[in-house]
Design a protein around this motif. Structure first.
Motif, PDB file in Angstrom:
ATOM      1  N   PRO A 174       0.804  -1.240   0.000  1.00 17.14           N
ATOM      2  CA  PRO A 174       0.000   0.000   0.000  1.00 17.14           C
ATOM      3  C   PRO A 174       0.827   1.275   0.000  1.00 17.14           C
ATOM      4  CG  PRO A 174      -0.845  -1.574   1.601  1.00 17.14           C
ATOM      5  CD  PRO A 174       0.455  -2.119   1.123  1.00 17.14           C
ATOM      6  N   SER A 175       2.082   1.185   0.411  1.00 20.86           N
ATOM      7  CA  SER A 175       2.937   2.383   0.458  1.00 20.86           C
ATOM      8  C   SER A 175       3.374   2.825  -0.939  1.00 20.86           C
ATOM      9  CB  SER A 175       4.183   2.114   1.310  1.00 20.86           C
ATOM     10  OG  SER A 175       4.991   1.100   0.706  1.00 20.86           O
ATOM     11  N   VAL A 176       3.242   1.938  -1.926  1.00 16.99           N
ATOM     12  CA  VAL A 176       3.617   2.290  -3.299  1.00 16.99           C
ATOM     13  C   VAL A 176       2.467   3.059  -3.939  1.00 16.99           C
ATOM     14  CG1 VAL A 176       4.273   1.422  -5.570  1.00 16.99           C
ATOM     15  CG2 VAL A 176       5.094   0.258  -3.512  1.00 16.99           C
ATOM     16  N   ILE A 177       2.774   4.213  -4.489  1.00 22.59           N
ATOM     17  CA  ILE A 177       1.738   5.055  -5.096  1.00 22.59           C
ATOM     18  C   ILE A 177       1.332   4.503  -6.452  1.00 22.59           C
ATOM     19  CG2 ILE A 177       1.151   7.369  -5.930  1.00 22.59           C
ATOM     20  CD1 ILE A 177       3.244   8.464  -4.001  1.00 22.59           C
ATOM     21  N   ILE A 178       0.086   4.071  -6.555  1.00 25.14           N
ATOM     22  CA  ILE A 178      -0.513   3.669  -7.827  1.00 25.14           C
ATOM     23  C   ILE A 178      -1.743   4.548  -8.013  1.00 25.14           C
ATOM     24  CG2 ILE A 178      -1.505   1.824  -9.218  1.00 25.14           C
ATOM     25  CD1 ILE A 178       1.374   1.251  -8.555  1.00 25.14           C
ATOM     26  N   PRO A 179      -1.648   5.604  -8.807  1.00 20.65           N
ATOM     27  CA  PRO A 179      -2.793   6.513  -8.972  1.00 20.65           C
ATOM     28  C   PRO A 179      -4.056   5.776  -9.393  1.00 20.65           C
ATOM     29  CG  PRO A 179      -0.819   7.464  -9.938  1.00 20.65           C
ATOM     30  CD  PRO A 179      -0.476   6.053  -9.577  1.00 20.65           C
ATOM     31  N   LYS A 180      -5.187   6.260  -8.920  1.00 18.03           N
ATOM     32  CA  LYS A 180      -6.457   5.595  -9.220  1.00 18.03           C
ATOM     33  C   LYS A 180      -6.827   5.691 -10.692  1.00 18.03           C
ATOM     34  CE  LYS A 180      -8.456   6.172  -4.591  1.00 18.03           C
ATOM     35  NZ  LYS A 180      -9.556   6.767  -3.789  1.00 18.03           N
ATOM     36  N   CYS A 181      -6.538   6.825 -11.301  1.00 18.56           N
ATOM     37  CA  CYS A 181      -6.921   7.029 -12.708  1.00 18.56           C
ATOM     38  C   CYS A 181      -5.702   6.911 -13.609  1.00 18.56           C
ATOM     39  CB  CYS A 181      -7.598   8.385 -12.887  1.00 18.56           C
ATOM     40  SG  CYS A 181      -9.141   8.540 -11.965  1.00 18.56           S
ATOM     41  N   ILE A 182      -5.366   5.671 -13.939  1.00 18.66           N
ATOM     42  CA  ILE A 182      -4.252   5.418 -14.864  1.00 18.66           C
ATOM     43  C   ILE A 182      -4.785   5.484 -16.287  1.00 18.66           C
ATOM     44  CG2 ILE A 182      -2.529   3.761 -15.647  1.00 18.66           C
ATOM     45  CD1 ILE A 182      -1.893   4.838 -12.934  1.00 18.66           C
ATOM     46  N   PRO A 183      -4.196   6.298 -17.167  1.00 18.58           N
ATOM     47  CA  PRO A 183      -4.684   6.371 -18.548  1.00 18.58           C
ATOM     48  C   PRO A 183      -4.633   5.009 -19.226  1.00 18.58           C
ATOM     49  CG  PRO A 183      -3.113   8.131 -18.101  1.00 18.58           C
ATOM     50  CD  PRO A 183      -3.060   7.199 -16.939  1.00 18.58           C
ATOM     51  N   SER A 184      -5.652   4.709 -19.973  1.00 20.94           N
ATOM     52  CA  SER A 184      -5.697   3.463 -20.730  1.00 20.94           C
ATOM     53  C   SER A 184      -4.625   3.475 -21.818  1.00 20.94           C
ATOM     54  CB  SER A 184      -7.079   3.287 -21.365  1.00 20.94           C
ATOM     55  OG  SER A 184      -7.060   2.247 -22.313  1.00 20.94           O
ATOM     56  N   ARG A 185      -4.139   2.292 -22.166  1.00 20.04           N
ATOM     57  CA  ARG A 185      -3.191   2.184 -23.281  1.00 20.04           C
ATOM     58  C   ARG A 185      -3.910   2.179 -24.626  1.00 20.04           C
ATOM     59  NH1 ARG A 185       0.173  -3.052 -21.662  1.00 20.04           N
ATOM     60  NH2 ARG A 185      -1.834  -3.598 -20.739  1.00 20.04           N
ATOM     61  N   GLU A 186      -5.220   2.080 -24.584  1.00 23.53           N
ATOM     62  CA  GLU A 186      -5.990   2.029 -25.821  1.00 23.53           C
ATOM     63  C   GLU A 186      -5.765   3.292 -26.649  1.00 23.53           C
ATOM     64  OE1 GLU A 186     -10.652   1.636 -27.340  1.00 23.53           O
ATOM     65  OE2 GLU A 186     -10.150   1.517 -25.202  1.00 23.53           O
ATOM     66  N   GLY A 187      -5.438   3.106 -27.900  1.00 25.70           N
ATOM     67  CA  GLY A 187      -5.274   4.225 -28.814  1.00 25.70           C
ATOM     68  C   GLY A 187      -3.947   4.950 -28.707  1.00 25.70           C
ATOM     69  N   THR A 188      -3.048   4.487 -27.837  1.00 24.13           N
ATOM     70  CA  THR A 188      -1.761   5.179 -27.687  1.00 24.13           C
ATOM     71  C   THR A 188      -0.783   4.804 -28.785  1.00 24.13           C
ATOM     72  OG1 THR A 188      -0.984   3.464 -26.167  1.00 24.13           O
ATOM     73  CG2 THR A 188      -1.975   5.435 -25.192  1.00 24.13           C
ATOM     74  N   ILE A 189      -0.976   3.634 -29.397  1.00 23.31           N
ATOM     75  CA  ILE A 189      -0.173   3.235 -30.552  1.00 23.31           C
ATOM     76  C   ILE A 189      -1.114   2.666 -31.603  1.00 23.31           C
ATOM     77  CG2 ILE A 189       1.916   2.773 -29.205  1.00 23.31           C
ATOM     78  CD1 ILE A 189       1.307  -0.198 -29.351  1.00 23.31           C
ATOM     79  N   THR A 190      -0.609   2.485 -32.813  1.00 26.52           N
ATOM     80  CA  THR A 190      -1.427   1.947 -33.895  1.00 26.52           C
ATOM     81  C   THR A 190      -1.439   0.426 -33.849  1.00 26.52           C
ATOM     82  OG1 THR A 190       0.472   1.874 -35.380  1.00 26.52           O
ATOM     83  CG2 THR A 190      -0.848   3.905 -35.372  1.00 26.52           C
ATOM     84  N   PRO A 191      -2.416  -0.207 -34.480  1.00 25.78           N
ATOM     85  CA  PRO A 191      -2.416  -1.679 -34.560  1.00 25.78           C
ATOM     86  C   PRO A 191      -1.151  -2.213 -35.221  1.00 25.78           C
ATOM     87  CG  PRO A 191      -4.561  -0.807 -35.184  1.00 25.78           C
ATOM     88  CD  PRO A 191      -3.654   0.375 -35.053  1.00 25.78           C
ATOM     89  N   GLU A 192      -0.637  -1.474 -36.206  1.00 25.26           N
ATOM     90  CA  GLU A 192       0.569  -1.923 -36.916  1.00 25.26           C
ATOM     91  C   GLU A 192       1.783  -1.944 -35.978  1.00 25.26           C
ATOM     92  OE1 GLU A 192      -2.425  -0.508 -39.703  1.00 25.26           O
ATOM     93  OE2 GLU A 192      -1.477   0.473 -37.969  1.00 25.26           O
ATOM     94  N   PHE A 193       1.917  -0.892 -35.177  1.00 26.04           N
ATOM     95  CA  PHE A 193       3.055  -0.864 -34.267  1.00 26.04           C
ATOM     96  C   PHE A 193       2.859  -1.859 -33.134  1.00 26.04           C
ATOM     97  CE2 PHE A 193       5.797   1.120 -30.942  1.00 26.04           C
ATOM     98  CZ  PHE A 193       6.998   0.951 -31.606  1.00 26.04           C
ATOM     99  N   SER A 194       1.628  -2.074 -32.727  1.00 25.05           N
ATOM    100  CA  SER A 194       1.349  -3.077 -31.709  1.00 25.05           C
ATOM    101  C   SER A 194       1.797  -4.459 -32.185  1.00 25.05           C
ATOM    102  CB  SER A 194      -0.146  -3.094 -31.377  1.00 25.05           C
ATOM    103  OG  SER A 194      -0.440  -4.084 -30.415  1.00 25.05           O
ATOM    104  N   ARG A 195       1.492  -4.772 -33.451  1.00 26.33           N
ATOM    105  CA  ARG A 195       1.919  -6.067 -34.003  1.00 26.33           C
ATOM    106  C   ARG A 195       3.443  -6.147 -34.064  1.00 26.33           C
ATOM    107  NH1 ARG A 195      -2.856  -5.399 -37.173  1.00 26.33           N
ATOM    108  NH2 ARG A 195      -1.722  -4.309 -38.826  1.00 26.33           N
ATOM    109  N   PHE A 196       4.079  -5.039 -34.398  1.00 25.37           N
ATOM    110  CA  PHE A 196       5.543  -5.001 -34.431  1.00 25.37           C
ATOM    111  C   PHE A 196       6.113  -5.338 -33.051  1.00 25.37           C
ATOM    112  CE2 PHE A 196       9.496  -2.714 -33.681  1.00 25.37           C
ATOM    113  CZ  PHE A 196      10.273  -3.083 -34.779  1.00 25.37           C
TER     114      PHE A 196
END
Length: 466
Positions: A174-196
């Motif tokens: 619990p002492s490690v800070i994990i913010p409640k609202c972590i941005p989703s990884r969705e849409g951060t890269i393209t499907p092509e780069f994801s496959r790479f």
């Protein structure tokens, strides 16, 4: 151990061909060379040249001590960057990323040649170049290390999320800070780069250890979680060696004209604005940013250039990025626009810089942190949204310009003006700047003799020369 000469061991760097990645492994090359160990930097001829002409902070003579291996890539398409608010990922570079896998054969030949002459060959490869070095397991006396080019915070969260809840191997303290609202990884890269990346991950696991361009002073809890998650045993070593970039600038370099402009301004009075080498803003967004900076009343230095192309890194010098008539004349006493490659490390280290409006690529984050400069976070794609959370919510050394949820939307001049004022003049900003300076001091101490990062670098050198 500094200055020792163990010619029986050679280190080969295999960088990913994007500026932030090239830069990090070239900085690491300088650190390894300081121990008297020969370093080979293996990449395409064009990207090796790009890395060399853009290196900052080191004595230029250091480059002569690195042996560059300039390989040729097969022909590939290199479309111009297409600014798009809804999809800022540099899709124009995908052909380059794909063709970079063709470096496997020449890199393998180099490793075989060195293996025949050296007691041990150490390969440090970018995590996105794992397929290029897949043959190390077949070459005698060659040992590989996986270089993680992103924050430990980003890497841990991604690895943790990929494990089903019922199969998590431990509970996070619990002492490690994990913010409640972590941005989703969705849409951060393209499907092509994801496959790479999926294709590259197939070859993860053959390495002897992992190297991180961060500091335990900055990300200690997340490094420890990664060590626990990935295994910290005699077979897999974790070396936290950052920051790789120098924390004091060499004086043996020609000064850029922007530094002379900065000399004219008071300590901490200027905000530096740059969105890295692979991001292009739309004309409309440039207009809003220009207006926001002008209305903020703050002094600024703004690097405004198009993204690098896949086959011509000088393509960033683009004269068609224009403002409304009279803008540059109106702001000339307190604003400078740089339309070419700028020496970011030198700028961040300058006494007049009091803030950095950044896309939050990890290279920019670690450089800004090490110089004690707070960040106005404007993430675009890839790891940047989560890096922005690390900067603003975990470390408390920045303010958010735009939330991840607002991606695809034009950032208004009013929003930009507000963020600049919050960071540079508000009471909140004063506290943030104080924390940034304190963290920067701690990081700089960590790389000095006897500091945490310095000792870890000694341990890495002792390990590879054992």
């Amino acid at each position: 151990m500094e200055g020792q000469n163990d010619s029986q061991v050679a280190v080969v760097m295999v960088p990913f061909p994007a500026q932030g990645h090239l830069n990090q492994l070239l900085h690491l090359s300088h650190l390894v060379i300081s121990y008297g160990i020969p370093v080979h930097y293996a990449g395409s001829a064009m990207h090796n040249h790009q890395a060399k002409v853009r290196i900052q902070g080191w004595d230029t003579e250091c480059l002569t001590k690195i042996q560059f291996h300039d390989f040729q890539l097969p022909p590939y398409s290199s479309p111009p960057p297409k600014p798009d608010l809804s999809a800022p990922f540099p899709v124009h570079l995908q052909p380059l990323f794909d063709i970079s896998t063709h470096l496997r054969e020449p890199v393998s030949e180099l490793l075989e040649q060195l293996s025949a002459k050296c007691r041990r060959v150490i390969v440090v490869h970018d995590s996105a170049m794992a397929s290029v070095v897949q043959d190390v397991k077949f070459i005698p006396e060659v040992e590989s290390f996986h270089f993680n080019p992103v924050s430990a915070f980003y890497r841990f969260l991604g690895s943790w999320e990929d494990i089903p809840e019922f199969d998590k191997p431990f509970k996070i303290d619990p002492s490690v800070i994990i913010p409640k609202c972590i941005p989703s990884r969705e849409g951060t890269i393209t499907p092509e780069f994801s496959r790479f990346l999926v294709d590259q991950k197939k070859f993860w696991g053959i390495e002897s250890g992992r190297i991180y361009n961060t500091s335990r002073v900055i990300e200690g809890p997340y490094v420890e979680l990664l060590e626990k998650l990935l295994g910290n045993n005699t077979e897999t070593k974790h070396f936290v060696l950052g920051p790789f970039n120098p924390v004091e600038m060499s004086g043996n370099q020609k000064r850029h004209t922007c530094l002379e402009w900065l000399d004219q301004h008071n300590k901490g009075s200027v905000i530096y604005v740059s969105f890295g080498s692979i991001t292009s803003l739309t004309e409309e967004q440039i207009g809003e940013l220009a207006t926001g900076l002008e209305r903020s009343g703050q002094k600024f230095i703004w690097v405004l250039r198009n993204a690098d192309k896949g086959d011509d890194f000088c393509s960033g010098k683009d004269g068609n990025l224009e403002f409304t008539e009279g803008y540059e004349e109106r702001v000339k006493d307190r604003g400078m626009v740089v339309r070419e490659w700028a020496p970011q490390l030198d700028i961040l280290a300058h006494r007049s810089i009091g803030g950095f409006m950044s896309h939050c690529g990890w290279n920019s984050c670690i450089e800004s942190i090490s110089m004690g400069v707070p960040i106005a976070a404007w993430p675009m794609h890839s790891d940047q949204p989560r890096n922005a959370v690390l900067i603003t919510e975990v470390l408390g050394v920045g303010v958010m310009v735009r939330e991840r949820e607002d991606r695809g939307m034009l950032v208004s001049s009013a929003t930009i003006e507000s963020a600049v004022k919050r960071l540079m003049t508000a009471k909140e900003g004063a506290q943030i700047r104080k924390r940034a300076m304190e963290l920067g001091d701690s990081v700089r101490k960590s790389v000095s003799k006897g500091g945490a990062s310095s000792l870890e670098m000694d341990a890495f050198i002792a390990h590879i020369t054992r």
